[in-house]
Design a protein around this motif. Structure first.
Motif, PDB file in Angstrom:
ATOM      1  N   ASP B 123       0.847  -1.187   0.000  1.00 13.52           N
ATOM      2  CA  ASP B 123       0.000   0.000   0.000  1.00 13.52           C
ATOM      3  C   ASP B 123       0.892   1.250   0.000  1.00 13.52           C
ATOM      4  OD1 ASP B 123      -1.627   2.138   0.582  1.00 13.52           O
ATOM      5  OD2 ASP B 123      -2.928   0.985   1.919  1.00 13.52           O
ATOM      6  N   GLN B 124       0.773   2.044  -1.088  1.00 13.57           N
ATOM      7  CA  GLN B 124       1.638   3.216  -1.225  1.00 13.57           C
ATOM      8  C   GLN B 124       1.488   4.186  -0.060  1.00 13.57           C
ATOM      9  OE1 GLN B 124       4.060   3.533  -3.350  1.00 13.57           O
ATOM     10  NE2 GLN B 124       3.538   1.597  -4.363  1.00 13.57           N
ATOM     11  N   ARG B 125       0.318   4.213   0.531  1.00 14.32           N
ATOM     12  CA  ARG B 125       0.106   5.145   1.638  1.00 14.32           C
ATOM     13  C   ARG B 125       0.883   4.722   2.881  1.00 14.32           C
ATOM     14  NH1 ARG B 125      -6.159   4.485   1.562  1.00 14.32           N
ATOM     15  NH2 ARG B 125      -5.313   2.466   0.995  1.00 14.32           N
ATOM     16  N   LYS B 126       1.159   3.429   2.953  1.00  9.32           N
ATOM     17  CA  LYS B 126       1.870   2.933   4.141  1.00  9.32           C
ATOM     18  C   LYS B 126       3.377   2.938   3.933  1.00  9.32           C
ATOM     19  CE  LYS B 126      -1.969   0.007   5.634  1.00  9.32           C
ATOM     20  NZ  LYS B 126      -2.565  -1.344   5.465  1.00  9.32           N
ATOM     21  N   ILE B 127       3.786   2.697   2.676  1.00 10.79           N
ATOM     22  CA  ILE B 127       5.217   2.602   2.391  1.00 10.79           C
ATOM     23  C   ILE B 127       5.934   3.895   2.754  1.00 10.79           C
ATOM     24  CG2 ILE B 127       6.916   2.373   0.523  1.00 10.79           C
ATOM     25  CD1 ILE B 127       4.780   0.538  -0.857  1.00 10.79           C
ATOM     26  N   GLY B 128       7.054   3.754   3.437  1.00 10.29           N
ATOM     27  CA  GLY B 128       7.818   4.926   3.839  1.00 10.29           C
ATOM     28  C   GLY B 128       7.444   5.423   5.216  1.00 10.29           C
ATOM     29  N   SER B 129       6.232   5.117   5.650  1.00 12.60           N
ATOM     30  CA  SER B 129       5.805   5.557   6.977  1.00 12.60           C
ATOM     31  C   SER B 129       6.496   4.733   8.049  1.00 12.60           C
ATOM     32  CB  SER B 129       4.285   5.429   7.113  1.00 12.60           C
ATOM     33  OG  SER B 129       3.923   4.072   7.269  1.00 12.60           O
ATOM     34  N   ASN B 130       6.286   5.138   9.269  1.00  9.45           N
ATOM     35  CA  ASN B 130       6.922   4.473  10.396  1.00  9.45           C
ATOM     36  C   ASN B 130       5.908   3.733  11.268  1.00  9.45           C
ATOM     37  OD1 ASN B 130       9.631   5.025  10.111  1.00  9.45           O
ATOM     38  ND2 ASN B 130       9.808   5.527  12.285  1.00  9.45           N
ATOM     39  N   HIS B 131       6.159   2.482  11.538  1.00  8.92           N
ATOM     40  CA  HIS B 131       5.304   1.742  12.448  1.00  8.92           C
ATOM     41  C   HIS B 131       6.098   1.415  13.681  1.00  8.92           C
ATOM     42  CE1 HIS B 131       1.197   0.179  11.746  1.00  8.92           C
ATOM     43  NE2 HIS B 131       1.355   0.777  10.584  1.00  8.92           N
ATOM     44  N   GLY B 133       8.513   2.838  14.984  1.00  8.08           N
ATOM     45  CA  GLY B 133       9.951   2.970  14.779  1.00  8.08           C
ATOM     46  C   GLY B 133      10.533   2.090  13.689  1.00  8.08           C
ATOM     47  N   ILE B 134       9.685   1.301  13.046  1.00  7.30           N
ATOM     48  CA  ILE B 134      10.202   0.449  11.973  1.00  7.30           C
ATOM     49  C   ILE B 134       9.676   0.958  10.642  1.00  7.30           C
ATOM     50  CG2 ILE B 134      10.381  -1.906  11.115  1.00  7.30           C
ATOM     51  CD1 ILE B 134       9.358  -2.646  14.078  1.00  7.30           C
ATOM     52  N   LYS B 135      10.562   1.119   9.697  1.00  6.75           N
ATOM     53  CA  LYS B 135      10.170   1.672   8.410  1.00  6.75           C
ATOM     54  C   LYS B 135       9.406   0.635   7.593  1.00  6.75           C
ATOM     55  CE  LYS B 135      12.507   2.643   4.709  1.00  6.75           C
ATOM     56  NZ  LYS B 135      13.702   2.896   3.881  1.00  6.75           N
ATOM     57  N   VAL B 136       8.360   1.084   6.927  1.00  9.10           N
ATOM     58  CA  VAL B 136       7.607   0.186   6.055  1.00  9.10           C
ATOM     59  C   VAL B 136       8.187   0.268   4.650  1.00  9.10           C
ATOM     60  CG1 VAL B 136       5.350  -0.341   5.073  1.00  9.10           C
ATOM     61  CG2 VAL B 136       5.519   0.504   7.422  1.00  9.10           C
ATOM     62  N   SER B 137       8.643  -0.868   4.137  1.00  7.16           N
ATOM     63  CA  SER B 137       9.275  -0.904   2.818  1.00  7.16           C
ATOM     64  C   SER B 137       8.307  -1.378   1.753  1.00  7.16           C
ATOM     65  CB  SER B 137      10.473  -1.855   2.827  1.00  7.16           C
ATOM     66  OG  SER B 137      11.411  -1.430   3.781  1.00  7.16           O
ATOM     67  N   ASP B 138       8.644  -1.062   0.541  1.00  9.89           N
ATOM     68  CA  ASP B 138       7.838  -1.508  -0.605  1.00  9.89           C
ATOM     69  C   ASP B 138       8.123  -2.979  -0.862  1.00  9.89           C
ATOM     70  OD1 ASP B 138       6.538  -1.956  -2.981  1.00  9.89           O
ATOM     71  OD2 ASP B 138       7.111  -0.005  -3.816  1.00  9.89           O
TER      72      ASP B 138
END
Lengths: 221, 221
Positions: B123-131, B133-138
């Motif tokens: 999901d492009q909206r989630k990619i790059g965001s932080n969960h 402290g962990i980065k969401v990758s494509d």
DNA sequence: TAACATTTGTGAAGGATTTCACAATCGTGT
DNA sequence: ACACGATTGTGAAATCCTTCACAAATGTTA
């Protein structure tokens, strides 16, 4: 191991767990428009043996046709009956933190007939709010609310430190089936069914397997 | 069933699963300042038999002292070794929906040495965001990112419809241990360890038990 | 209608896991 | 130093679960 009253049958836990698997496969086969399915195909789809499939089913009746296999839709319906999935079960969720929230949104449950009817929490900020259309109640009223909503199954998703206290109240309310996500062994009377969902256990199994793969510098089965 | 290389031992899956339970109890006992614990006490706390406990442990060595019991901290350490919990495992989580999010926040994992190092989503909206402290990758870069982060265990928390495709890629990346939350039977090569977390299954077991309680109008064990 | 290929249902065999039962061993108290 | 109570470690027995193997039954084809 559940012994059906009347002393007729002894069904092992593994058999019941596999019924769930069969049910799942049959749902897929139904969508794929299969009319019938052999024990061989059924087995292949869940990595079991044909004999296992036939033996499991034979505990409950004979649903197949020799030479042909099992009628997909009919068998699915029958297994649904056996597992009690041909009805809606009223479920209460206790604890709407990390795991609890995930469960509320897990559509698979509702599809199988498990309807979360009430949610309990002790956090004043959450009480009264709405989680996907389900009101969050104060855990103070646990016993009363469980009864009023005719709850039959309770899901425990609270921290391990408080889980036992809550379960004691749940049992007092007459609940006979509990699914526990807290990482501890809950004490319940013998007439209450308790199942544990222990995610660490599965990870630890993988850890063990990987470790042996490495230490053994070689084969593993 | 995992056969340790060298043909020395055959350890059953149930034994390994119980080791997890022992480990958990021992952690509690350690906090309660117990010095030693008998197989009887250990068994009681996880609803097992003393003989079972002793037999399980005996597969790995003799950790106890006759007349006394097992040294709590020492045994905990030993079981930790056996299960591979004396180190940190690099875990990747794929799918950060309902269940995935819950897993990220589940502190129990980290405490046991399972560190979620990467999260993947499509999901492009989630990619790059932080969960947390962990980065969401494509997920496009799955294979490469798994390798670069030295991931050893992958947790699948995506819809059943896409799970198999993703697992195929995960396997291609050389991963040997997968924990699957999607409700389907994934196909993996024989050298890949796969564990399934099937929440519906446990609910269905309860459903079955309750149904028989009612139908049988009587006893159940 | 008869022969054939297929697949179920199931007793019996085989295998795996759990429990039993007891000798071996330890710590403690005298 | 010795006797005693406690508890482990483990072969053997018992139980439980899975697989085998085949007769019985079905649909299909000629």
């Amino acid at each position: 191991m559940v012994a059906v009253a009347g002393g007729r049958k002894k069904i092992s836990e593994s058999t019941i767990r596999r019924l769930s698997l069969y049910y799942r496969v049959l749902s897929v086969l139904e969508k794929e428009n299969y009319q019938t399915v052999s024990s061989r195909e059924l087995a292949k789809r869940e990595k079991l043996t044909p004999a296992q499939v036939r033996k499991d089913l034979s505990f409950f009746g004979s649903f197949g046709t020799r030479g042909l296999g099992y009628p997909v839709s009919e068998l699915k319906k029958q297994i649904g009956e056996i597992l009690g999935l041909n009805r809606v079960w009223n479920v209460a969720l206790i604890g709407v933190g990390n795991i609890g929230s995930a469960l509320v949104g897990y559509k698979e449950f509702l599809r199988q007939g498990f309807r979360i009817k009430v949610i309990f929490d002790n956090d004043q900020r959450k009480i009264g709010s709405n989680h996907k259309g389900i009101k969050v109640s104060d855990i103070q009223n646990l016993e009363q609310d469980l009864r009023e909503n005719n709850i039959e199954i309770v899901v425990i998703a609270v921290p391990a430190t408080v889980a036992q206290y809550i379960v004691d109240d749940v049992v007092k309310a007459g609940i006979k089936a509990i699914l526990n996500f807290a990482p501890l062994n809950l004490k319940v009377p013998p007439d209450v069914f308790l199942r544990n969902e222990n995610m660490s256990m599965e990870l630890e199994y993988l850890s063990f397997a990987l470790k042996n793969l490495q230490d053994g510098k070689g084969t593993i089965k």
